[in-house]
Design a protein around this motif. Structure first.
Motif, PDB file in Angstrom:
ATOM      1  N   GLU A  11       0.823  -1.205   0.000  1.00 39.18           N
ATOM      2  CA  GLU A  11       0.000   0.000   0.000  1.00 39.18           C
ATOM      3  C   GLU A  11       0.860   1.259   0.000  1.00 39.18           C
ATOM      4  O   GLU A  11       0.534   2.243  -0.660  1.00 39.18           O
ATOM      5  CB  GLU A  11      -0.930   0.016   1.219  1.00 39.18           C
ATOM      6  N   ARG A  14       2.043   1.801  -3.395  1.00 39.27           N
ATOM      7  CA  ARG A  14       0.961   2.310  -4.233  1.00 39.27           C
ATOM      8  C   ARG A  14       0.734   3.797  -3.981  1.00 39.27           C
ATOM      9  O   ARG A  14       0.668   4.588  -4.927  1.00 39.27           O
ATOM     10  CB  ARG A  14      -0.314   1.522  -3.945  1.00 39.27           C
ATOM     11  N   MET A  18       1.359   7.029  -6.341  1.00 38.98           N
ATOM     12  CA  MET A  18       0.302   8.004  -6.602  1.00 38.98           C
ATOM     13  C   MET A  18       0.787   9.419  -6.321  1.00 38.98           C
ATOM     14  O   MET A  18       0.552  10.340  -7.107  1.00 38.98           O
ATOM     15  CB  MET A  18      -0.918   7.689  -5.734  1.00 38.98           C
ATOM     16  N   ALA A  22       1.214  12.436  -8.937  1.00 41.79           N
ATOM     17  CA  ALA A  22       0.503  13.695  -8.745  1.00 41.79           C
ATOM     18  C   ALA A  22       1.457  14.884  -8.858  1.00 41.79           C
ATOM     19  O   ALA A  22       1.035  15.994  -9.149  1.00 41.79           O
ATOM     20  CB  ALA A  22      -0.178  13.703  -7.385  1.00 41.79           C
ATOM     21  N   ASN A  23       2.748  14.638  -8.638  1.00 41.34           N
ATOM     22  CA  ASN A  23       3.710  15.740  -8.684  1.00 41.34           C
ATOM     23  C   ASN A  23       4.948  15.316  -9.450  1.00 41.34           C
ATOM     24  O   ASN A  23       6.075  15.368  -8.959  1.00 41.34           O
ATOM     25  CB  ASN A  23       4.085  16.144  -7.264  1.00 41.34           C
ATOM     26  N   ARG A 314      -1.280  19.309   5.393  1.00 39.37           N
ATOM     27  CA  ARG A 314      -2.726  19.065   5.496  1.00 39.37           C
ATOM     28  C   ARG A 314      -3.078  17.667   5.058  1.00 39.37           C
ATOM     29  O   ARG A 314      -3.925  17.009   5.665  1.00 39.37           O
ATOM     30  CB  ARG A 314      -3.484  20.090   4.661  1.00 39.37           C
ATOM     31  N   GLU A 315      -2.410  17.215   3.989  1.00 36.78           N
ATOM     32  CA  GLU A 315      -2.647  15.839   3.540  1.00 36.78           C
ATOM     33  C   GLU A 315      -2.333  14.860   4.669  1.00 36.78           C
ATOM     34  O   GLU A 315      -3.085  13.905   4.907  1.00 36.78           O
ATOM     35  CB  GLU A 315      -1.768  15.525   2.323  1.00 36.78           C
ATOM     36  N   VAL A 318      -5.064  14.915   7.129  1.00 36.34           N
ATOM     37  CA  VAL A 318      -6.234  14.184   6.648  1.00 36.34           C
ATOM     38  C   VAL A 318      -6.013  12.687   6.813  1.00 36.34           C
ATOM     39  O   VAL A 318      -6.865  11.962   7.337  1.00 36.34           O
ATOM     40  CB  VAL A 318      -6.514  14.524   5.167  1.00 36.34           C
ATOM     41  N   ARG A 319      -4.838  12.231   6.374  1.00 37.20           N
ATOM     42  CA  ARG A 319      -4.546  10.798   6.484  1.00 37.20           C
ATOM     43  C   ARG A 319      -4.615  10.337   7.928  1.00 37.20           C
ATOM     44  O   ARG A 319      -5.148   9.274   8.231  1.00 37.20           O
ATOM     45  CB  ARG A 319      -3.160  10.495   5.909  1.00 37.20           C
ATOM     46  N   HIS A 328       2.453   4.258   9.240  1.00 39.51           N
ATOM     47  CA  HIS A 328       1.901   4.392   7.889  1.00 39.51           C
ATOM     48  C   HIS A 328       2.499   5.606   7.201  1.00 39.51           C
ATOM     49  O   HIS A 328       2.924   5.545   6.051  1.00 39.51           O
ATOM     50  CB  HIS A 328       0.372   4.563   7.943  1.00 39.51           C
ATOM     51  N   ILE A 329       2.505   6.739   7.940  1.00 38.52           N
ATOM     52  CA  ILE A 329       2.996   7.989   7.357  1.00 38.52           C
ATOM     53  C   ILE A 329       4.501   7.896   7.131  1.00 38.52           C
ATOM     54  O   ILE A 329       5.006   8.255   6.060  1.00 38.52           O
ATOM     55  CB  ILE A 329       2.673   9.177   8.294  1.00 38.52           C
ATOM     56  N   GLN A 332       5.146   5.747   4.201  1.00 37.31           N
ATOM     57  CA  GLN A 332       4.718   6.368   2.953  1.00 37.31           C
ATOM     58  C   GLN A 332       5.778   7.317   2.410  1.00 37.31           C
ATOM     59  O   GLN A 332       6.157   7.249   1.246  1.00 37.31           O
ATOM     60  CB  GLN A 332       3.416   7.137   3.168  1.00 37.31           C
TER      61      GLN A 332
ATOM     62  N   LEU B  95      -7.837  15.008  -0.687  1.00 33.61           N
ATOM     63  CA  LEU B  95      -6.469  15.069  -1.197  1.00 33.61           C
ATOM     64  C   LEU B  95      -6.508  15.619  -2.619  1.00 33.61           C
ATOM     65  O   LEU B  95      -7.250  15.130  -3.461  1.00 33.61           O
ATOM     66  CB  LEU B  95      -5.816  13.686  -1.211  1.00 33.61           C
ATOM     67  N   ARG B  97      -5.277  16.451  -6.417  1.00 37.53           N
ATOM     68  CA  ARG B  97      -4.701  15.626  -7.488  1.00 37.53           C
ATOM     69  C   ARG B  97      -4.942  14.133  -7.245  1.00 37.53           C
ATOM     70  O   ARG B  97      -4.156  13.289  -7.623  1.00 37.53           O
ATOM     71  CB  ARG B  97      -3.188  15.858  -7.626  1.00 37.53           C
ATOM     72  N   TYR B 110      -6.086   2.117   5.467  1.00 34.89           N
ATOM     73  CA  TYR B 110      -5.582   1.993   6.831  1.00 34.89           C
ATOM     74  C   TYR B 110      -6.367   0.953   7.618  1.00 34.89           C
ATOM     75  O   TYR B 110      -5.940   0.526   8.669  1.00 34.89           O
ATOM     76  CB  TYR B 110      -5.611   3.356   7.509  1.00 34.89           C
TER      77      TYR B 110
END
Ligand SMILES: Nc1ncnc2c1ncn2[C@@H]1O[C@H](COP(=O)(O)OP(=O)(O)OP(=O)(O)O)[C@@H](O)[C@H]1O
Ligand SMILES: [Mg+2]
Lengths: 410, 234
Positions: A11, A14, A18, A22-23, A314-315, A318-319, A328-329, A332, B95, B97, B110
């Motif tokens: 994950e 993945r 992503m 996106a960037n 902020r992302e 949110v996560r 997880h963070i 990632q 989120l 994009r 999660y």
């Protein structure tokens, strides 16, 4: 537990993919430092190693159980105009008195003008004996090599390299053709196997003639400069044999105790090994200098990842609000850094291999490039390592964010 | 289902100490539809953050489905947020994009749900909020109302015990507000427990229970008569 770990890893790959997609442009900029670093390391190493390989191949032309004895004039004597020489007697004595010799051949080389139907070309003329084939582990492609008869009768026969045939525009099947070496007519009886090029120089631009004939050709220029190639039956006997040869030559040359040798005895292994060490040293130094650029690339990754963490605060909030744990963070962002450096390493490797081939192709004096597997693995591993080392700090910073503060971040 | 007892929350900013909540008591049952109102700075958002397990209270007892959560670790709270809570924010917090579908799938990652199942459930949630057609759109290709629907789908997708919405219509015009409220009505009808913070009396009126917060405490707690939802859902 293991299944869960694989899931989490999958994950994070993945979501890293992503985030990179996106960037994409920023990911590319991040990667650029590593791409350039890896590409330059690989280019430099490939060129040097290619050079090394070519030289080693050249040396391997000589049988691996062979010794070369050649005259050596110390620099001081050379300034006085003195030249050390090996004599015909030295060769005869070596052949007669040294035990364990499989094959021995004197070689007398000079540059002479050759001529065929109005075309002229200067080439290496090597006078030697039938044993040359065995000592040099080579063979003829067509016709025959020198035979003992040629030495006795002083026949004007020649065995040519393919490049000479091309330069003189000899017939496609040159066997039986007559041409001139230094004004004397020779008959071609054989063609040597092709050796190819090295540093833009053909290894096939030469002609072999019987040794006695070569001494006559050279007589006008004083005593000939002979070197002797010896192949031995048992390479364990190498060291005592070298000592025997040295004693014999010192006696023949009337050298007193304490006087330096006026000759050199070298084995192929020695020459190859010394050269290989030199080349590896150069690789290490230049590779090391260039590897610093990888470090710079790594700092680039860290820098952009730190910016990215701030930008994506902020992302992260949110996560976390949706249930992402610290790990997880962490994983990632770490995966993101490693993925970028992984792809950058692969790209850099490919570019480096391509550039080194292109450079070697464009400059004929360079040997064709060779990327050793260890260099590929090292460059690749180093760039992935860079990703981990320089990705961990930003990832830890991201993982430690407080969810509410991160959500409210403007 | 939810039980708060003598909850306090203090923020320390240098020498300044702010008491955002001062001994708040509250009980909420399964399936309730609640509006929290109160003046600005009264502690509504702070209460929502504690209810949502985004931060622990400074003191007091918080039981969520008979489980004490006030002393849990950061990672344990993350797990509760993931399983029990669905958040809807004033400014959507999607989120960028990232497609609507990927946004809605996010909490399921999660939760350890495999990809295929994740996608199936996310599509279902998006269909439920009326966005079945727009799953591949990016947030900036959607209107405010549509973005909030995506956010609601994201809150629903884990089938949480509790849906929390802090001023969910604060950034929307009156028509879109109406659509989103109709959606909340539906969710309530379907048996979800909903708590929303609002400044607008019309919105508070549409819920079943209105809790007024003042100075970090509950000042009033009134129940609206059950009323028939006559509005046509969007
Ligand atoms: N992170 C923080 N640090 C310091 N003080 C805070 C923090 N968050 C909130 N506060 C303070 O706590 C009090 C309650 O804030 P809260 O955000 O809960 O109010 P609110 O009722 O949501 O207000 P609004 O209606 O304006 O959103 C305020 O006085 C605020 O200044
Ligand atoms: Mg608020």
């Amino acid at each position: 537990m293991k299944v869960k770990a694989i899931f989490v890893l999958g994950e994070s790959c993945r979501s890293a993919a992503m985030a990179i997609r996106a960037n994409l442009f920023r990911a590319f900029l991040t990667a650029l430092g590593i791409i350039i670093g890896v590409a330059s390391v690989v280019t430099v190493v490939s060129l040097i190693q290619g050079f090394r390989l070519a030289i080693e191949r050249q040396f391997q032309g000589l049988g691996s159980n062979s010794l070369t004895v050649s005259a050596y004039t110390p620099p001081m004597d050379e300034l006085k105009g003195l030249r050390a020489k090996l004599s015909q007697d030295d060769v005869a004595d070596l052949r007669a008195q040294i035990a364990g010799v499989e094959a021995i051949t004197p070689t007398l080389e000079s540059v002479q003008e050759t001529r065929y139907r109005g075309r002229t070309h200067s080439t290496f003329v090597r006078g030697t004996t039938p044993a040359y084939l065995e000592v040099n582990a080579t063979q003829v492609d067509g016709g025959r090599f020198l035979v003992p008869q040629d030495l006795k009768t002083r026949n004007n026969v020649a065995v040519i390299g393919v490049k000479l045939a091309e330069k003189l525009n000899l017939p496609a099947d040159p066997l039986g053709t007559h041409f001139q070496i230094a004004g004397e007519w020779f008959k071609i009886v054989g063609v040597l196997e092709k050796k190819g090029e090295s540093f833009g120089f053909s290894m096939d631009d030469y002609v072999i003639i019987p040794y006695p004939k070569a001494t006559i050709l050279q007589n006008e220029m004083g005593a000939p400069d002979i070197s002797v190639q010896i192949s031995i039956t048992d390479n364990l006997a190498l060291t005592p044999m070298k000592q025997q040869i040295a004693n014999l030559l010192r006696r023949n040359h009337g050298l007193k105790e304490g006087e330096p040798d006026d000759f050199r005895i070298e084995t192929q292994e020695e020459i190859t090994a010394t050269f290989g060490e030199l080349m590896n040293g150069i690789t290490l130094v230049i590779g090391g200098v260039v590897a610093i650029s990888l470090l710079v690339g790594g700092i680039g990754i860290m820098n952009i990842m730190l910016v990215s963490v701030t930008e994506r605060t902020r992302e992260i909030g949110v996560r976390k609000a949706l249930g992402a744990k610290r790990n997880h963070i962490l994983l990632q962002f770490l995966t993101e850094a490693v993925l970028i450096s992984f792809v950058a390493g692969a790209l850099g490797l490919l570019i480096g291999m391509g550039v080194s081939q292109a450079v070697a192709g464009a400059i004929p004096q360079l040997a064709s490039a060779y990327t050793p597997p260890w260099a590929a693995v090292l460059a690749f591993g180093f760039s992935v390592g860079t990703g981990i080392v320089f990705g961990i700090l930003p990832a830890m910073k991201a993982a430690a964010l407080d969810p509410i503060e991160a959500l409210q971040y403007e | 289902m939810i039980h708060l007892e003598q909850i306090t929350k203090t923020y320390r900013m240098g020498d300044n100490v702010v008491h955002a909540l001062r001994g708040l008591d509250l009980s909420i049952a399964q399936g309730e539809f609640i509006a929290i109102i109160g003046s600005s700075g009264s502690g509504k958002s702070t209460l929502m953050n504690i209810l949502g397990c985004l931060c622990p209270p400074s003191s007091g007892v918080y039981r969520l489905r008979d489980r004490a959560v006030e002393h849990l670790s950061e990672d344990q709270l993350a797990e509760i947020r993931n399983r029990e809570i669905g958040f809807v924010f004033q400014n959507f917090h999607l989120l960028a994009r990232t497609t609507a579908l990927d946004n809605v799938m996010l909490p399921l990652i999660y939760a350890g749900v495999p990809y295929g199942e994740r996608e199936r459930r996310a599509r279902l949630a998006l269909t439920r909020v009326g966005l079945g057609e727009r799953i591949d759109h990016l947030p900036n290709q959607l209107s405010g109302g549509q973005r909030q629907r995506v956010a609601i789908a994201r809150a629903l997708v884990t089938e949480p015990t509790l849906i929390l919405a802090d001023e969910p219509t604060g950034n929307l015009d009156s028509k879109t507000t109406e659509e989103i409220m109709a959606l909340f009505d539906e969710l309530h009808e379907a048996g979800n427990t909903l708590i929303l913070v609002t400044h607008e009396p019309e919105i508070a009126e549409r819920t079943r229970r209105v809790i007024r917060i003042g100075d970090g405490q509950v000042v009033s707690d009134t129940r609206n008569p059950a009323r028939q939802v006559t509005e046509v859902p969007a």
